[in-house]
Design a protein around this motif. Structure first.
Motif, PDB file in Angstrom:
ATOM      1  N   CYS A 117       9.862   5.391  -8.121  1.00  0.00           N
ATOM      2  CA  CYS A 117       8.984   6.276  -7.340  1.00  0.00           C
ATOM      3  C   CYS A 117       7.530   6.065  -7.725  1.00  0.00           C
ATOM      4  CB  CYS A 117       9.383   7.734  -7.553  1.00  0.00           C
ATOM      5  SG  CYS A 117      10.980   8.177  -6.835  1.00  0.00           S
ATOM      6  N   CYS A 118       7.272   5.960  -9.025  1.00  0.00           N
ATOM      7  CA  CYS A 118       5.895   5.747  -9.478  1.00  0.00           C
ATOM      8  C   CYS A 118       5.358   4.401  -8.999  1.00  0.00           C
ATOM      9  CB  CYS A 118       5.824   5.832 -11.008  1.00  0.00           C
ATOM     10  SG  CYS A 118       6.150   7.483 -11.663  1.00  0.00           S
ATOM     11  N   SER A 119       6.212   3.364  -9.083  1.00  0.00           N
ATOM     12  CA  SER A 119       5.757   2.047  -8.646  1.00  0.00           C
ATOM     13  C   SER A 119       5.532   1.993  -7.141  1.00  0.00           C
ATOM     14  CB  SER A 119       6.773   0.981  -9.061  1.00  0.00           C
ATOM     15  OG  SER A 119       8.016   1.224  -8.429  1.00  0.00           O
ATOM     16  N   SER A 120       6.366   2.732  -6.378  1.00  0.00           N
ATOM     17  CA  SER A 120       6.171   2.759  -4.926  1.00  0.00           C
ATOM     18  C   SER A 120       4.885   3.468  -4.550  1.00  0.00           C
ATOM     19  CB  SER A 120       7.360   3.434  -4.240  1.00  0.00           C
ATOM     20  OG  SER A 120       7.448   4.788  -4.643  1.00  0.00           O
ATOM     21  N   PHE A 121       4.448   4.431  -5.403  1.00  0.00           N
ATOM     22  CA  PHE A 121       3.203   5.145  -5.113  1.00  0.00           C
ATOM     23  C   PHE A 121       1.984   4.403  -5.660  1.00  0.00           C
ATOM     24  CE2 PHE A 121      -0.028   8.262  -6.440  1.00  0.00           C
ATOM     25  CZ  PHE A 121      -0.351   8.781  -5.207  1.00  0.00           C
ATOM     26  N   LEU A 122       2.111   3.909  -6.920  1.00  0.00           N
ATOM     27  CA  LEU A 122       0.979   3.253  -7.551  1.00  0.00           C
ATOM     28  C   LEU A 122       0.902   1.768  -7.232  1.00  0.00           C
ATOM     29  CD1 LEU A 122       1.156   4.900 -11.096  1.00  0.00           C
ATOM     30  CD2 LEU A 122      -0.324   5.532  -9.193  1.00  0.00           C
ATOM     31  N   GLY A 123       2.009   1.200  -6.744  1.00  0.00           N
ATOM     32  CA  GLY A 123       2.013  -0.225  -6.445  1.00  0.00           C
ATOM     33  C   GLY A 123       0.963  -0.643  -5.429  1.00  0.00           C
ATOM     34  N   PRO A 124       0.928   0.010  -4.251  1.00  0.00           N
ATOM     35  CA  PRO A 124      -0.110  -0.363  -3.286  1.00  0.00           C
ATOM     36  C   PRO A 124      -1.525  -0.188  -3.816  1.00  0.00           C
ATOM     37  CG  PRO A 124       1.591   0.957  -2.232  1.00  0.00           C
ATOM     38  CD  PRO A 124       1.874   0.981  -3.705  1.00  0.00           C
ATOM     39  N   LEU A 125      -1.741   0.881  -4.627  1.00  0.00           N
ATOM     40  CA  LEU A 125      -3.073   1.074  -5.196  1.00  0.00           C
ATOM     41  C   LEU A 125      -3.424  -0.050  -6.160  1.00  0.00           C
ATOM     42  CD1 LEU A 125      -3.169   4.931  -5.865  1.00  0.00           C
ATOM     43  CD2 LEU A 125      -4.215   3.663  -3.991  1.00  0.00           C
ATOM     44  N   ARG A 126      -2.429  -0.469  -6.957  1.00  0.00           N
ATOM     45  CA  ARG A 126      -2.679  -1.536  -7.912  1.00  0.00           C
ATOM     46  C   ARG A 126      -2.907  -2.867  -7.196  1.00  0.00           C
ATOM     47  NH1 ARG A 126       1.929  -1.693 -10.146  1.00  0.00           N
ATOM     48  NH2 ARG A 126       1.647   0.156 -11.445  1.00  0.00           N
ATOM     49  N   ASN A 127      -2.132  -3.128  -6.168  1.00  0.00           N
ATOM     50  CA  ASN A 127      -2.276  -4.381  -5.437  1.00  0.00           C
ATOM     51  C   ASN A 127      -3.559  -4.422  -4.622  1.00  0.00           C
ATOM     52  OD1 ASN A 127       0.218  -5.169  -6.441  1.00  0.00           O
ATOM     53  ND2 ASN A 127       1.335  -4.377  -4.662  1.00  0.00           N
ATOM     54  N   ASN A 128      -4.032  -3.266  -4.159  1.00  0.00           N
ATOM     55  CA  ASN A 128      -5.270  -3.190  -3.369  1.00  0.00           C
ATOM     56  C   ASN A 128      -6.341  -2.427  -4.151  1.00  0.00           C
ATOM     57  OD1 ASN A 128      -4.231  -4.306  -0.699  1.00  0.00           O
ATOM     58  ND2 ASN A 128      -2.785  -2.658  -1.089  1.00  0.00           N
ATOM     59  N   LEU A 129      -6.447  -2.745  -5.436  1.00  0.00           N
ATOM     60  CA  LEU A 129      -7.386  -2.008  -6.289  1.00  0.00           C
ATOM     61  C   LEU A 129      -8.822  -2.199  -5.828  1.00  0.00           C
ATOM     62  CD1 LEU A 129      -7.914  -0.296  -8.794  1.00  0.00           C
ATOM     63  CD2 LEU A 129      -7.926  -2.396 -10.157  1.00  0.00           C
ATOM     64  N   LEU A 130      -9.188  -3.430  -5.481  1.00  0.00           N
ATOM     65  CA  LEU A 130     -10.561  -3.692  -5.054  1.00  0.00           C
ATOM     66  C   LEU A 130     -10.883  -2.953  -3.763  1.00  0.00           C
ATOM     67  CD1 LEU A 130     -13.170  -5.204  -5.559  1.00  0.00           C
ATOM     68  CD2 LEU A 130     -12.209  -7.164  -4.340  1.00  0.00           C
ATOM     69  N   LEU A 131      -9.936  -2.945  -2.824  1.00  0.00           N
ATOM     70  CA  LEU A 131     -10.146  -2.223  -1.571  1.00  0.00           C
ATOM     71  C   LEU A 131     -10.266  -0.724  -1.825  1.00  0.00           C
ATOM     72  CD1 LEU A 131     -10.274  -2.152   1.508  1.00  0.00           C
ATOM     73  CD2 LEU A 131      -7.776  -2.140   1.535  1.00  0.00           C
ATOM     74  N   THR A 132      -9.431  -0.191  -2.703  1.00  0.00           N
ATOM     75  CA  THR A 132      -9.497   1.236  -3.030  1.00  0.00           C
ATOM     76  C   THR A 132     -10.833   1.590  -3.655  1.00  0.00           C
ATOM     77  OG1 THR A 132      -7.105   1.194  -3.416  1.00  0.00           O
ATOM     78  CG2 THR A 132      -8.309   3.099  -4.231  1.00  0.00           C
ATOM     79  N   LEU A 133     -11.312   0.751  -4.574  1.00  0.00           N
ATOM     80  CA  LEU A 133     -12.607   1.003  -5.210  1.00  0.00           C
ATOM     81  C   LEU A 133     -13.750   0.917  -4.196  1.00  0.00           C
ATOM     82  CD1 LEU A 133     -12.185  -0.995  -8.555  1.00  0.00           C
ATOM     83  CD2 LEU A 133     -12.131   1.487  -8.241  1.00  0.00           C
ATOM     84  N   THR A 134     -13.655   0.002  -3.225  1.00  0.00           N
ATOM     85  CA  THR A 134     -14.700  -0.122  -2.210  1.00  0.00           C
ATOM     86  C   THR A 134     -14.763   1.119  -1.328  1.00  0.00           C
ATOM     87  OG1 THR A 134     -14.322  -2.513  -2.192  1.00  0.00           O
ATOM     88  CG2 THR A 134     -15.608  -1.594  -0.386  1.00  0.00           C
ATOM     89  N   ILE A 135     -13.584   1.623  -0.899  1.00  0.00           N
ATOM     90  CA  ILE A 135     -13.553   2.854  -0.101  1.00  0.00           C
ATOM     91  C   ILE A 135     -14.139   4.021  -0.903  1.00  0.00           C
ATOM     92  CG2 ILE A 135     -12.026   4.516   1.031  1.00  0.00           C
ATOM     93  CD1 ILE A 135     -10.125   2.198   1.615  1.00  0.00           C
ATOM     94  N   ALA A 136     -13.763   4.094  -2.171  1.00  0.00           N
ATOM     95  CA  ALA A 136     -14.315   5.150  -3.021  1.00  0.00           C
ATOM     96  C   ALA A 136     -15.822   5.001  -3.168  1.00  0.00           C
ATOM     97  CB  ALA A 136     -13.640   5.114  -4.389  1.00  0.00           C
ATOM     98  N   GLY A 137     -16.308   3.766  -3.251  1.00  0.00           N
ATOM     99  CA  GLY A 137     -17.750   3.541  -3.361  1.00  0.00           C
ATOM    100  C   GLY A 137     -18.513   4.028  -2.144  1.00  0.00           C
ATOM    101  N   VAL A 138     -17.951   3.817  -0.944  1.00  0.00           N
ATOM    102  CA  VAL A 138     -18.619   4.292   0.278  1.00  0.00           C
ATOM    103  C   VAL A 138     -18.710   5.810   0.281  1.00  0.00           C
ATOM    104  CG1 VAL A 138     -18.443   4.402   2.787  1.00  0.00           C
ATOM    105  CG2 VAL A 138     -17.932   2.266   1.604  1.00  0.00           C
ATOM    106  N   PHE A 139     -17.604   6.493  -0.006  1.00  0.00           N
ATOM    107  CA  PHE A 139     -17.610   7.957   0.013  1.00  0.00           C
ATOM    108  C   PHE A 139     -18.490   8.521  -1.096  1.00  0.00           C
ATOM    109  CE2 PHE A 139     -13.694   7.303   2.481  1.00  0.00           C
ATOM    110  CZ  PHE A 139     -13.943   8.177   3.530  1.00  0.00           C
ATOM    111  N   LEU A 140     -18.449   7.916  -2.279  1.00  0.00           N
ATOM    112  CA  LEU A 140     -19.311   8.387  -3.366  1.00  0.00           C
ATOM    113  C   LEU A 140     -20.782   8.144  -3.046  1.00  0.00           C
ATOM    114  CD1 LEU A 140     -17.307   7.234  -6.529  1.00  0.00           C
ATOM    115  CD2 LEU A 140     -17.649   9.575  -5.705  1.00  0.00           C
ATOM    116  N   GLY A 141     -21.073   7.073  -2.300  1.00  0.00           N
ATOM    117  CA  GLY A 141     -22.452   6.829  -1.895  1.00  0.00           C
ATOM    118  C   GLY A 141     -22.984   7.923  -0.983  1.00  0.00           C
ATOM    119  N   PHE A 142     -22.165   8.331   0.010  1.00  0.00           N
ATOM    120  CA  PHE A 142     -22.574   9.447   0.869  1.00  0.00           C
ATOM    121  C   PHE A 142     -22.760  10.722   0.054  1.00  0.00           C
ATOM    122  CE2 PHE A 142     -20.849   6.818   4.348  1.00  0.00           C
ATOM    123  CZ  PHE A 142     -21.870   6.976   5.274  1.00  0.00           C
TER     124      PHE A 142
END
Length: 525
Positions: free
Chosen positions: A33-58
């Protein structure tokens, strides 16, 4: 009795204390269950950080606005974003040259001709569709009749004496002048621009004066991507025709392209931080948000609606009609490039990220991406064409003028030409918009009205340009995949093979010679 008692106690112990295997099963389920939830975040870590960067910038931008920051504070806050822009721009020139040359050198002329034909046909169709859509929306919504004039001070256009003298003919001629640069080194720094100078020549005999036009060509700051692309295309095709003699030069550019892509990966890990500060700095540059929303809200809504229709309906329909694949799944693979375009406001600066998304995430043929993307980043400006079609009609409505059918057709065609000539840099559309405005006799000074909102719309239309480039690469890849043969530039492996074979044969020959010399020496002894 004792045996029954022991069996009963064993059963109770089993119920109270489950076996070790049952505990392991529960732990394995929890870990799954943890890997199914954290797996996509780990595999798309750069994309997740970029989305967070846009929202944090606003968020950061609106929070800092409450303290009325000084211009020095805004400059300091924007500094990390400026570093990101510089790093991305640093990689554009080697990336375009190496990708185009390697992409075309491994293709036969017939395949490269079809690639160019498909790509240019797609670019022209989508650009003219975007311009027509913009004109339809601005005529239906009529935002100029609902807006109030605002005076905005800006120095984006710094007193160009020939700004009012731009004509469609000059723009077309400048396109061809820039395509064939007289100095390829200078093309990396400057591009050609035609200016008109009106001279009053007096005739002493007739005592009259005649106005003559003097044409001057001068160089303005900005990379001439059209000239570089033309030269790299010719260079790559010529290498491909040289056979084995051109292998060494092709091998050099293949290595160069690999080095640049490794540098791109390094820069990408800094991009979330840079994008956050870029967005925050641009929000802080707005002087009055409420006044801006009241005066230009309907205009911004018209542009955003047009961009949304083009990105979510027009482009997906074209992609699905050609490939019969889900266009939004394709968009998901381009999310990183789309977010980078929003942060940087430059399709050229986002080009390294677009390459990475299409080649590594969506697995498109590198021979297609290396040819289509550099050209698309220069000439395929769907969002810019739509924007440049909406703005002159909006300004005409604001002035109380009604444009006829003929003038609207002129606007659509001129916006298409102007978008091709627009540089792939932030706010470049404002400069080429003067061409569209002069075609329908709108004073150049009226463009200052839309300066205040341009920074935000520029980022959205840039992201639409990037999506259009990606969809174009996907369409062309589908059309030519059966003719290109094995994907992923397997021909480059064949390029390495002769070199490795020669090296191996030289080594083995050297060993035989050395062993022969050794045997001769021993026989002499």
């Amino acid at each position: 009795m004792d045996e029954k008692h022991d069996q009963t106690m064993a059963m109770l112990n089993d119920e109270n204390h489950p076996p070790r295997t049952r505990i392991d099963d529960n732990q394995s389920r929890l870990s799954k269950c943890c890997s199914s939830f954290l797996g996509p975040l780990r595999n798309n870590l750069l994309l997740t950080l970029t989305i967070a960067g846009v929202f944090l910038g606003f968020l950061l931008g609106f929070l800092v606005r409450t303290s009325n920051p000084s211009t020095e504070t805004i400059m300091i806050l924007s500094f990390p974003g400026d570093i990101l822009m510089r790093m991305l721009k640093m990689l554009i020139l080697p990336l375009i040259t190496s990708s185009l040359i390697t992409g075309l050198a491994v293709l036969d002329p017939k395949s490269s001709g079809k690639l160019g034909l498909y790509a240019l046909t797609y670019y022209f169709c989508t650009t003219i569709l975007a311009a027509i859509l913009g004109i339809i929306l601005v005529q239906v919504i009529r935002p100029g009749e609902r807006a109030s004039k605002v005076e905005v001070k800006s120095d984006i256009i710094r007193g160009d004496p020939a700004a009012d003298q731009i004509t469609t003919l000059d723009a077309i001629f400048d396109l061809f002048r820039n395509m064939f640069a007289e100095n390829i080194i200078q093309a990396a720094l400057e591009q050609v621009k035609t200016t008109r100078e009106y001279l009053n020549v007096s005739n002493i005999k007739t005592n009259t004066s005649i106005t003559k036009v003097k044409f001057n060509t001068r160089y303005v700051a900005g990379t001439n991507y059209l000239g570089l692309i033309t030269f790299c295309c010719a260079f790559g095709i010529t290498i491909g025709t040289m056979g084995k003699r051109g292998e060494l030069m092709l091998h050099f550019f293949i290595i160069l392209n690999e080095i640049v892509m490794k540098l791109v990966k390094l820069v990408m890990w800094y991009s979330p931080v840079g994008i956050m500060f870029l967005v925050a700095g641009k929000i802080l540059e707005i002087e009055d948000l409420l006044q801006l929303a009241r005066s230009l809200g309907m205009y911004a809504l018209t542009v955003l609606l047009g961009l949304a229709i083009h990105a979510l309906i027009t482009l997906p329909l074209i992609f699905y009609a050609v490939t019969r694949q889900n266009p939004f799944a394709f968009y998901r693979g381009m999310l990183q490039a789309w977010l980078t375009g929003i942060g940087t406001g430059s399709s050229a600066a986002s080009l390294p990220v677009t390459f990475r998304c299409l080649e590594e995430t969506l697995k498109l043929d590198r021979r297609v991406t290396r040819f289509v993307l550099p050209i698309g980043a220069t000439v395929n400006m769907d969002g810019t064409a739509l924007y440049e079609a909406v703005a002159p009609v909006f300004l005409a409505q604001l002035m109380g003028r009604q444009l006829g059918i003929g003038q609207l057709i002129i606007v659509s065609l001129t916006a298409t030409v102007a978008s091709v000539g627009a540089a792939s840099i932030p706010s470049a559309g404002l400069v080429t918009m003067l061409l569209v405005m002069s075609a329908v006799n709108i004073p150049a000074k009226e463009i200052t009205i839309i300066f205040a909102i341009d920074w935000a719309l520029d980022r959205i239309r840039t992201s639409v340009n990037i999506l259009g480039d990606g969809i174009g690469a996907g369409v062309v890849n589908h059309l030519v995949r059966s003719e290109l043969g094995p994907p992923d530039l397997e021909e480059t492996e064949n390029i390495d093979a002769p070199i490795k074979a020669r090296t191996a044969s030289e080594i083995s020959t050297g060993r035989r010679l050395r062993s022969r010399d050794d045997s001769n020496e021993t026989s002499k002894l």
